[in-house]
Design an enzyme around this catalytic site. Sequence first.
Site, PDB file in Angstrom:
ATOM      1  N   GLN A  78      32.822  42.238  44.862  1.00  0.00           N
ATOM      2  CA  GLN A  78      32.763  42.279  43.387  1.00  0.00           C
ATOM      3  C   GLN A  78      34.164  42.301  42.766  1.00  0.00           C
ATOM      4  O   GLN A  78      34.350  42.818  41.662  1.00  0.00           O
ATOM      5  CB  GLN A  78      31.947  43.486  42.927  1.00  0.00           C
ATOM      6  CG  GLN A  78      30.453  43.318  43.136  1.00  0.00           C
ATOM      7  CD  GLN A  78      29.907  42.082  42.411  1.00  0.00           C
ATOM      8  OE1 GLN A  78      30.365  41.724  41.331  1.00  0.00           O
ATOM      9  NE2 GLN A  78      28.935  41.414  43.018  1.00  0.00           N
ATOM     10  N   SER A  79      35.124  41.740  43.454  1.00  0.00           N
ATOM     11  CA  SER A  79      36.505  41.772  42.953  1.00  0.00           C
ATOM     12  C   SER A  79      36.657  41.058  41.603  1.00  0.00           C
ATOM     13  O   SER A  79      36.283  39.886  41.455  1.00  0.00           O
ATOM     14  CB  SER A  79      37.418  41.101  43.990  1.00  0.00           C
ATOM     15  OG  SER A  79      38.648  40.750  43.411  1.00  0.00           O
TER      16      SER A  79
END
Length: 339
Positions: free
Chosen positions: A73-74
């Site tokens: 989920q960067s």
Amino acid sequence: MTLSVPRLELALTPTPILKLARLSRELGVELWVKRDDLTGLLESGNKIRKLEFLLGEASREGADTLITCGTLQSNCCRTVAAVAARLGLRAVLALKGGPPPSCDGNLLLGRLLGAEIHYCDDDAWAKMGDTLEALAARVRARGGRPFVIPESGATVEGALGYVACGEEIAQQIRHGAPDFDTIAITAFSGGSHAGLLMAGQLFGLRANVVSVPIAWEAARVREYITGVIERAASRYGLPVAPPERIDLLDGYQGVGRADVRPEELATVVDVARREGIILDPVYTAKAFGALLDVLRRDPGRLGRRVCFIHTGGIFSVFPFRSELAALLDGSAGNRLVEL
Ligand SMILES: Cc1ncc(COP(=O)(O)O)c(C=O)c1O
């Protein structure tokens, strides 16, 4: 003073500074928020400011492919994918872990934007330098020109993005924004904090800068901040030096980025309802929760006027939909804490 460093203008700036009226009244401190979650392209947050300088360097080198790494989920990976699509470049993302059962949030956006995804097992993640170099070699082998961006854009050039943000705040203060006693920001590497400290020295920003480490231990964040300021001074000849004291609100890392705790989700819900602002569970909710905790315990600790820089991350709310729904429905066994 304008930084004479290659830069591509990508962010929608200046971002607004707004007063959080209800929280201010309650805490007895003027609490403001700089909406760096609204830097544009895709609500890109702090990363797009960093990428302005990283991309300046990439385009000087004639790169056609951006390679970076991060968690599934960067925010940084998603922003690199968005910038690449906008500029007609390719993006290659090395992500920690295997393909998740459902493709959501930032990962979904990265894929929509056409990024090439490589999932990294623990070994590939632990040897990230080698992994990135192997990906760069593959790009070269197919005739491309890669440019590698370390996790979170944690380079001197990345930190310059927050030198520019600090210069912007100094200008906003000259045009009537409050002369803040404290500017608070979330820290992963501490690069954004370092940039603001340099801006203080370069542009006369009076505010004390504090950050909240959300994953790394305080000593590592301090070391990174010191090193990046020293490198900025030597690489670009900037008249800056690491300060004697680097102010961190420490002890709020929780379980780092491995997971999100109910209190962080509760902060997301409370701030959304009270001020109409969506924090992200992994970074900004943790930091803002820390700030509220400190102000509640000791309202004078950060002066009378405090500005929190909201560094973005809204898309990582969605993968937490079931935990948030359980909290909203009251079925999680957790209370929604009154701030
Ligand atoms: C939303 C958000 N805020 C803050 C940070 C921390 O930035 P820095 O690495 O400059 O400390 C990140 C990046 O990891 C982020 O995604």
